[in-house]
Scaffold this motif. Structure first.
Motif, mmCIF file in Angstrom:
data_model
loop_
_atom_site.group_PDB
_atom_site.id
_atom_site.type_symbol
_atom_site.label_atom_id
_atom_site.label_comp_id
_atom_site.label_asym_id
_atom_site.label_seq_id
_atom_site.Cartn_x
_atom_site.Cartn_y
_atom_site.Cartn_z
ATOM 1 N N GLU A 68 -10.496 13.299 19.745
ATOM 2 C CA GLU A 68 -10.331 13.062 21.581
ATOM 3 C C GLU A 68 -9.297 14.145 22.220
ATOM 4 O O GLU A 68 -9.174 14.286 22.913
ATOM 5 N N SER A 69 -8.572 13.832 21.354
ATOM 6 C CA SER A 69 -6.850 15.143 21.690
ATOM 7 C C SER A 69 -7.687 16.837 21.688
ATOM 8 O O SER A 69 -7.335 16.863 22.440
ATOM 9 N N SER B 140 -10.531 17.313 22.326
ATOM 10 C CA SER B 140 -11.775 17.567 23.928
ATOM 11 C C SER B 140 -10.624 17.713 24.650
ATOM 12 O O SER B 140 -10.465 18.483 25.433
ATOM 13 N N GLN B 141 -9.921 16.829 24.665
ATOM 14 C CA GLN B 141 -8.698 17.117 26.225
ATOM 15 C C GLN B 141 -8.044 18.263 26.030
ATOM 16 O O GLN B 141 -7.992 19.066 27.138
ATOM 17 N N ARG C 299 -9.288 20.851 24.688
ATOM 18 C CA ARG C 299 -10.077 21.647 25.028
ATOM 19 C C ARG C 299 -10.290 21.989 26.163
ATOM 20 O O ARG C 299 -10.215 23.321 27.149
ATOM 21 N N THR C 300 -10.647 21.380 26.841
ATOM 22 C CA THR C 300 -10.764 21.007 28.380
ATOM 23 C C THR C 300 -9.589 21.732 29.625
ATOM 24 O O THR C 300 -9.360 22.827 30.011
ATOM 25 N N MET C 301 -8.744 21.251 29.114
ATOM 26 C CA MET C 301 -6.959 21.929 29.963
ATOM 27 C C MET C 301 -6.795 23.253 29.521
ATOM 28 O O MET C 301 -7.064 24.152 30.493
ATOM 29 N N LEU D 77 -9.446 25.490 28.770
ATOM 30 C CA LEU D 77 -10.411 25.712 29.786
ATOM 31 C C LEU D 77 -10.224 26.004 31.192
ATOM 32 O O LEU D 77 -10.398 27.305 31.654
ATOM 33 N N ILE D 78 -10.084 25.093 31.862
ATOM 34 C CA ILE D 78 -9.149 25.394 32.969
ATOM 35 C C ILE D 78 -8.203 26.280 33.373
ATOM 36 O O ILE D 78 -7.727 27.062 34.040
ATOM 37 N N THR E 16 -7.564 28.750 31.358
ATOM 38 C CA THR E 16 -8.081 30.360 31.053
ATOM 39 C C THR E 16 -8.872 30.809 32.240
ATOM 40 O O THR E 16 -8.615 31.463 32.708
#
Length: 530
Positions: free
Chosen positions: A427-428, A430-431, A433-435, A437-438, A440
Motif C-alpha cells: 500500500e505504501s 503504491s502511494q 509510486r503515485t506521488m 509520478l506527480i 516527475t
C-alpha cells in the motif's frame, strides 16, 4: 492570404513561443525549484506533514532473524586446536517499534520520543522452535567474570576458578535458543548477585530488551533546515558520548536510520547512530536499485568503517584504552557492555581481516548474505528496503589462574548474528509510486512544453513543404495551359512569303480578308499609317 498560409503562420508563431518558453523554463529550472521547495517544507516531523504518521507508527513490518554458531568441537578448541562452528537458524521475530511520549520542543523545531521495541516469534519464518532447539556456545558470564578478575591477584583468580569448578561452570554451555536470547538464571551470576545485589542474576543476549527502549531521543524536525530532518539532537540528554578516546569518535551523528533528509545525492555520506553498536557509522552510495517499481539509491557501510587504525587513522579513537586496537573488521565494545570482552563485526567477519575468518572453521563471508545496506528513495529520503546485519563475538584468551584456558589460542569467537530487515509494504509502495509520478510530471513540465514545440516544428515543416509543392503544381498547370493556347494560335495563323520584289495586288489578296500574318508583307509606309 489563403487559409493554408494562415495555418502555417499560426503554427510557426505557436511553435516559436512554446520552444522559447520551454527552453527558458528548463534552463531556469523553475518547476524543479518549486517542487524541491515544496518537498523541503512538506517533509518535516510536524503533525500536519504526510511523513509524521509513518515516522510515529512505521507501517512496514520489521523482522529480526537470529542465527547462532553452534560449536561442534569444544574439546579440540580447549586442547589448543581450531574451533569449528555450524550456523543454525534463522529464528525470526516480528519487531513492533511505535514511538511513544512524542512531544514537540522549541517551537516545533525539535521533537522528543521514546522508541520501545516488542518482539513476537514468527514460526513460519523460522528454522526451528527456540524453546526446544539446543545450542552449544561460549558461556559469556564465565568469560566476563574471568576477564574482570584479570586485573586482580593470581591467588584470587585461582580461588574463584576452584569455586567455579565446584559449581560445574564450564567455558562452553548448552542452552536453548530462547534462553540464550531472552535470559535464564545463571548459577554463577546468582552467587555474585547474593554478594552484589546490583549484579543481575539473569543473563540473555536480549535480556530486558523486549518491550523496552534504547534511550530517550530528541530529533530535529527539519523545520529550520531540511538537511537536519530526523537528525538526533540528544540521546539520553547527551550530545556526545564519553566511552571512546577521541572527540570525533564520541560524536552522535546522523539519524536513527528510520528517516533521512529529502533530495539525497549519490555523492554524499549518510550517518546513522547505532545505540547497540555504541557509535555512529557512515554509509556511502553503492548503486541504483529498484524495489517494487520504485527507483532507489543503495547505501552501505564502506570498508573503512571498521578498518584498522593503521589503515584509517580516524578509527584510532575507538581503541580503549588508547592504542589498544584490534584489526580490520572488528570493534571492541566492552566500554558500553559493562566491561565484558564483547566484539561486534559484520556476519561471518565480512570485510574483516582474514586472520579472524581463518581462526574458526565454518565461516563463509559473502556480500549478498552479510552486507548491511539501505535502499533509499532519493527524492523523499524514505527507506524503501533496509537490511541491518551485525555479529556478536567474544574474546577468548588465556588467563592465568584459570587452568581451563591454558591451552587455548586467543580467538575472537563468534556467538550469533542478527539480520534486521524491513521492506516497504504494498500500500505504501503504491502511494509512493503515485506521488513520484506527480512529482516527475510537474518537474518535467517544461520538457513537455519543449516537446510540444518540437512536434509543432515538424508539423510546420510538413505544412511548408506541402504548400511549396502545391505552388509548384499550380505553376506547372499555368505553363501547360499557356503553351497549349500558344500552339493553338500558331496553327490558326497564315504567313505570306517575304520577297524583295514588290508585290502587286492579286485578286486573291483583294478578295480574302486580312490576317495577322499579313502585317509582315506590309510596306513601311503602310506600317507607319497603322
Amino acid at each position: 492570404m489563403t487559409r493554408r498560409s494562415c495555418a502555417i503562420y499560426a503554427t510557426g508563431i505557436v511553435c516559436a513561443h512554446l520552444l522559447i518558453v520551454g527552453i527558458a523554463l528548463v534552463v531556469a529550472q523553475v518547476f524543479q525549484t518549486m517542487i524541491h521547495s515544496r518537498l523541503k517544507k512538506e517533509i518535516t516531523l510536524t503533525e500536519k506533514s504526510q511523513v509524521f504518521e509513518g515516522w510515529k507508527n512505521p507501517p512496514p513490518p520489521v523482522y529480526m532473524e537470529y542465527y547462532f554458531f553452534n560449536v561442534t568441537n569444544p574439546e579440540v578448541f580447549l586442547a589448543g586446536g581450531k574451533a569449528a562452528v555450524k550456523q543454525v537458524g534463522p529464528y525470526t521475530y516480528r519487531e513492533y517499534r511505535p514511538r511513544e511520549n512524542v512531544t514537540f520542543l522549541e517551537n516545533g523545531t525539535k521533537i522528543y520520543a521514546l522508541n520501545p521495541k516488542t518482539f513476537v516469534f514468527v514460526p513460519e519464518k523460522s528454522a526451528g522452535d527456540p524453546e526446544v532447539d539446543i545450542i552449544r556456545t561460549v558461556n559469556i558470564p564465565f568469560v566476563a567474570v574471568m576477564n574482570e578478575l584479570n586485573s586482580y591477584s593470581f591467588f584470587l583468580r585461582t580461588v574463584v576458578s576452584m569455586y567455579m569448578n565446584s559449581l560445574g561452570v564450564e567455558i562452553f554451555m548448552n542452552r536453548t535458543v530462547h534462553e540464550i536470547l531472552w535470559g535464564f538464571k545463571d548459577p554463577l551470576l546468582t552467587k555474585i548477585h547474593s554478594m552484589k545485589p546490583e549484579v543481575d542474576d539473569h543473563f540473555g543476549l536480549m535480556w530486558k530488551k523486549n518491550g523496552t527502549h534504547e534511550g530517550e531521543f530528541v530529533f530535529h524536525t527539519g523545520e529550520e533546515n531540511y538537511m537536519d530532518f530526523g537528525k538526533i539532537d540528544t540521546w539520553n540528554g547527551l550530545r556526545k558520548m564519553s566511552w571512546w578516546s577521541s572527540n570525533q569518535s564520541n560524536m552522535i551523528n546522523g539519524t536513527d536510520g528510520a528517516v533521512f533528509h529529502p533530495l539525497i545525492s549519490r555523492n554524499e555520506l549518510l550517518y546513522i547512530f547505532a545505540a547497540d553498536l555504541c557509535r555512529s557509522i557512515h554509509l556511502a552510495y553503492v548503486k541504483d536499485v529498484e524495489v517494487k517499481g520504485i527507483q532507489a539509491f543503495r547505501f552501505a557501510p564502506p570498508s573503512d568503517v571498521l578498518m584498522s587504525p593503521k589503515d584509517n587513522p580516524t578509527n584510532a579513537g575507538f581503541c580503549v584504552p588508547a592504542g589498544d586496537c584490534l584489526g580490520t573488521g572488528v570493534l571492541k565494545v566492552s566500554v558500553c557492555r559493562e566491561g565484558a570482552p564483547i566484539v561486534v563485526s559484520f556476519p561471518h567477519f565480512y570485510q574483516a581481516d582474514p586472520k579472524y575468518i581463518n581462526a574458526v572453521d565454518g565461516l563463509n563471508p559473502n556480500k549478498e548474505e552479510h552486507e548491511t545496506y539501505l535502499d533509499l528513495q532519493p527524492t523523499t529520503g524514505v527507506p524503501i528496503r533496509a537490511c541491518k546485519r551485525a555479529q556478536l563475538n567474544i574474546i577468548l584468551k588465556r588467563i592465568s589462574g584459570f587452568p581451563k584456558t591454558k591451552l587455548i589460542h586467543e580467538t575472537i569467537f563468534p556467538i550469533m548474528f542478527v539480520n534486521e530487515t524491513a521492506t516497504i509494504d504494498d500500500e505504501s509502495a503504491s502511494q509512493m509510486r503515485t506521488m513520484l509520478l506527480i512529482v516527475t510530471l510537474a518537474s518535467n513540465f517544461p520538457l513537455l512544453i519543449v516537446g510540444m514545440g518540437i512536434i509543432l516544428l515538424f508539423v510546420l515543416i510538413i505544412l511548408f513543404c506541402r504548400n511549396r509543392q502545391k505552388k509548384n503544381e499550380v505553376k506547372r498547370i499555368d505553363f501547360t495551359e499557356a503553351f497549349h493556347s500558344f500552339t493553338t494560335a500558331k496553327d490558326d495563323t497564315a504567313y505570306t512569303q517575304v520577297s524583295d520584289k514588290p508585290d502587286e495586288p492579286s485578286e486573291t489578296q483583294a478578295t480574302q480578308p486580312m490576317r495577322n500574318g499579313s502585317y509582315i508583307a506590309m510596306s513601311p509606309v503602310e506600317a507607319q499609317k497603322c
